[in-house]
Scaffold this motif. Structure first.
Motif, PDB file in Angstrom:
ATOM      1  N   HIS A 199       0.854  -1.181   0.000  1.00  0.00           N
ATOM      2  CA  HIS A 199       0.000   0.000   0.000  1.00  0.00           C
ATOM      3  C   HIS A 199       0.896   1.239   0.000  1.00  0.00           C
ATOM      4  O   HIS A 199       2.089   1.161   0.279  1.00  0.00           O
ATOM      5  CB  HIS A 199      -0.932  -0.001   1.217  1.00  0.00           C
ATOM      6  N   THR A 200       0.295   2.377  -0.329  1.00  0.00           N
ATOM      7  CA  THR A 200       1.101   3.584  -0.548  1.00  0.00           C
ATOM      8  C   THR A 200       0.965   4.628   0.547  1.00  0.00           C
ATOM      9  O   THR A 200       1.751   5.576   0.592  1.00  0.00           O
ATOM     10  CB  THR A 200       0.711   4.240  -1.885  1.00  0.00           C
ATOM     11  N   GLY A 201      -0.041   4.497   1.414  1.00  0.00           N
ATOM     12  CA  GLY A 201      -0.265   5.531   2.409  1.00  0.00           C
ATOM     13  C   GLY A 201      -1.053   6.707   1.883  1.00  0.00           C
ATOM     14  O   GLY A 201      -0.938   7.829   2.394  1.00  0.00           O
ATOM     15  N   ASP A 202      -1.880   6.471   0.863  1.00  0.00           N
ATOM     16  CA  ASP A 202      -2.665   7.556   0.271  1.00  0.00           C
ATOM     17  C   ASP A 202      -3.863   7.893   1.157  1.00  0.00           C
ATOM     18  O   ASP A 202      -4.013   7.373   2.266  1.00  0.00           O
ATOM     19  CB  ASP A 202      -3.095   7.191  -1.152  1.00  0.00           C
ATOM     20  N   ALA A 203      -4.724   8.775   0.652  1.00  0.00           N
ATOM     21  CA  ALA A 203      -5.863   9.226   1.447  1.00  0.00           C
ATOM     22  C   ALA A 203      -6.802   8.077   1.808  1.00  0.00           C
ATOM     23  O   ALA A 203      -7.380   8.051   2.898  1.00  0.00           O
ATOM     24  CB  ALA A 203      -6.624  10.315   0.688  1.00  0.00           C
ATOM     25  N   ASP A 204      -6.976   7.122   0.894  1.00  0.00           N
ATOM     26  CA  ASP A 204      -7.819   5.966   1.198  1.00  0.00           C
ATOM     27  C   ASP A 204      -7.218   5.148   2.334  1.00  0.00           C
ATOM     28  O   ASP A 204      -7.925   4.695   3.243  1.00  0.00           O
ATOM     29  CB  ASP A 204      -7.984   5.088  -0.046  1.00  0.00           C
ATOM     30  N   ASP A 205      -5.894   4.935   2.299  1.00  0.00           N
ATOM     31  CA  ASP A 205      -5.237   4.197   3.375  1.00  0.00           C
ATOM     32  C   ASP A 205      -5.422   4.910   4.712  1.00  0.00           C
ATOM     33  O   ASP A 205      -5.700   4.280   5.735  1.00  0.00           O
ATOM     34  CB  ASP A 205      -3.738   4.050   3.080  1.00  0.00           C
ATOM     35  N   HIS A 206      -5.261   6.203   4.699  1.00  0.00           N
ATOM     36  CA  HIS A 206      -5.415   6.974   5.929  1.00  0.00           C
ATOM     37  C   HIS A 206      -6.828   6.815   6.502  1.00  0.00           C
ATOM     38  O   HIS A 206      -7.008   6.617   7.713  1.00  0.00           O
ATOM     39  CB  HIS A 206      -5.123   8.450   5.656  1.00  0.00           C
ATOM     40  N   ALA A 207      -7.835   6.909   5.627  1.00  0.00           N
ATOM     41  CA  ALA A 207      -9.221   6.755   6.074  1.00  0.00           C
ATOM     42  C   ALA A 207      -9.463   5.352   6.619  1.00  0.00           C
ATOM     43  O   ALA A 207     -10.130   5.175   7.649  1.00  0.00           O
ATOM     44  CB  ALA A 207     -10.180   7.059   4.923  1.00  0.00           C
ATOM     45  N   MET A 208      -8.908   4.340   5.954  1.00  0.00           N
ATOM     46  CA  MET A 208      -9.154   2.960   6.375  1.00  0.00           C
ATOM     47  C   MET A 208      -8.412   2.631   7.664  1.00  0.00           C
ATOM     48  O   MET A 208      -8.905   1.836   8.475  1.00  0.00           O
ATOM     49  CB  MET A 208      -8.774   2.004   5.249  1.00  0.00           C
ATOM     50  N   TRP A 209      -7.251   3.234   7.864  1.00  0.00           N
ATOM     51  CA  TRP A 209      -6.566   3.021   9.144  1.00  0.00           C
ATOM     52  C   TRP A 209      -7.421   3.572  10.286  1.00  0.00           C
ATOM     53  O   TRP A 209      -7.541   2.954  11.340  1.00  0.00           O
ATOM     54  CB  TRP A 209      -5.195   3.683   9.139  1.00  0.00           C
ATOM     55  N   GLY A 210      -8.031   4.697  10.067  1.00  0.00           N
ATOM     56  CA  GLY A 210      -8.917   5.263  11.082  1.00  0.00           C
ATOM     57  C   GLY A 210     -10.085   4.348  11.389  1.00  0.00           C
ATOM     58  O   GLY A 210     -10.495   4.204  12.544  1.00  0.00           O
ATOM     59  N   ARG A 211     -10.627   3.701  10.364  1.00  0.00           N
ATOM     60  CA  ARG A 211     -11.743   2.775  10.587  1.00  0.00           C
ATOM     61  C   ARG A 211     -11.276   1.550  11.363  1.00  0.00           C
ATOM     62  O   ARG A 211     -11.988   1.050  12.247  1.00  0.00           O
ATOM     63  CB  ARG A 211     -12.344   2.360   9.259  1.00  0.00           C
ATOM     64  N   LEU A 212     -10.078   1.040  11.028  1.00  0.00           N
ATOM     65  CA  LEU A 212      -9.555  -0.116  11.758  1.00  0.00           C
ATOM     66  C   LEU A 212      -9.388   0.220  13.234  1.00  0.00           C
ATOM     67  O   LEU A 212      -9.675  -0.615  14.105  1.00  0.00           O
ATOM     68  CB  LEU A 212      -8.220  -0.546  11.154  1.00  0.00           C
ATOM     69  N   MET A 213      -8.966   1.442  13.530  1.00  0.00           N
ATOM     70  CA  MET A 213      -8.745   1.826  14.913  1.00  0.00           C
ATOM     71  C   MET A 213     -10.047   1.890  15.714  1.00  0.00           C
ATOM     72  O   MET A 213     -10.024   1.831  16.936  1.00  0.00           O
ATOM     73  CB  MET A 213      -8.035   3.179  14.964  1.00  0.00           C
TER      74      MET A 213
END
Length: 316
Positions: free
Chosen positions: A296-310
């Protein structure tokens, strides 16, 4: 729609391919020619990449599982039977409702302006009462023997279990180096929450077995599966969209979703409500853990999904 939806367009899906789909299967709805405006990407929703083309809303589904043509066909049948709250998709000139572009499911709907705007207020108690009444109508709509559409039937299994197990092994074996900026953070998070995850999975298996026994021989209900703020439009009326997860199941499948999304619990048996809550949580965890256990690249989608995982695995 949720403000933290799919933010970036999937460049692997060529816009010309979507236009070809419209030209081939929806020419009777809208012509594809130089006079039409360009395909417009709409950064909305959590499970799809959405586009507008004139009077059409084109939904490229990100979630590969659970999009059965029969689910959308059932929505069409309900709409045709006078269930005006069902915002059903359009069928193509060949009768199909689920199409494929670049290996992804694509569903085409009439464009509804208010579906593209984020809600500016929470639903009122009266609106929630209408939603509950509409879901009860859905539950009573038909039976498997009568419905001219093939819907999946609840089996109380966890279709994501293998993906979750694989992703957890990658994370716990510290094999996330070089996968992307969230790789090492995933290893640390899963390590801290390992016992919590194991307890969730044990409880889910026990509850699933109990529900399978209880539901044996019970008449199934047609359920939407995710009546949430992203899928319900509250305005002068109440309309329900995105019927791709329609399934024969206990009605608690919808009541658990309503309770999770709106804090209202119409009714329901405790075992079934708990099962659907656990399956929802584990499905979300599986999706996001699998994402960060892969490149993964750490793009905006990754950032949003990390927040959901948390939300499901808080670091504390």
């Amino acid at each position: 729609m949720l403000a933290f939806g799919m933010l970036l367009e999937n460049k692997l899906v060529e816009r010309q391919s979507l236009l070809r789909l419209v030209a081939e299967k929806f020419q009777d709805v809208v012509p594809v020619d130089d006079r039409m405006e360009e395909l417009e990407f709409l950064p909305l929703g959590e499970d799809s990449w959405s586009y507008r083309y004139g009077p059409l809303w084109i939904s490229v589904r990100r979630d590969l599982d659970g999009h059965f043509p029969g689910a959308y066909e059932a929505a069409l049948l309900m709409s045709a039977a006078g269930k005006e709250f069902v915002l059903a998709p359009l069928s193509g000139c060949d009768g199909s409702v689920v199409h494929e572009v670049s290996g992804l499911p694509v569903v085409v709907f009439p464009y509804v302006e208010r579906a593209a705007a984020a809600p500016d207020a929470s639903p009122t108690p009266a609106q929630l009462e209408v939603l509950v009444r509409q879901l009860r109508e859905t539950h009573r709509f038909s039976s498997p023997a009568e419905l001219a559409a093939d819907l999946p039937v609840e089996d109380f299994r966890f279709p994501f279990e293998a993906d979750l197990e694989k992703a957890l092994h990658i994370a716990l074996d510290e094999a996330t180096d070089g996968l992307g900026p969230y790789g090492s953070r995933l290893t640390a998070l899963v390590g801290r929450r390992r016992e919590h995850l194991a307890a969730l999975r044990r409880e889910a298996a026990q509850v699933a077995a109990r529900c399978a026994d209880l539901w044996d021989g019970e008449p199934p209900a047609m359920t939407h599966g995710d009546p949430s703020p992203a899928n319900v439009l509250f305005d002068t009326g109440v309309d329900i969209l995105d019927w791709g997860g329609t399934m024969w199941a206990p009605p608690e499948r919808d009541w658990a979703a309503v309770a999770r999304a709106f804090g209202v619990l119409p009714d329901g048996r405790e075992e079934f409500l708990r099962f659907y809550e656990l399956r929802w949580q584990l499905a979300e965890i599986a999706e996001y853990v699998a994402r960060f256990a892969a490149p993964h690249t750490g793009d905006a989608d990754d950032h949003a999904m990390w927040g959901r995982l948390m939300r499901y695995l808080p670091a504390g």
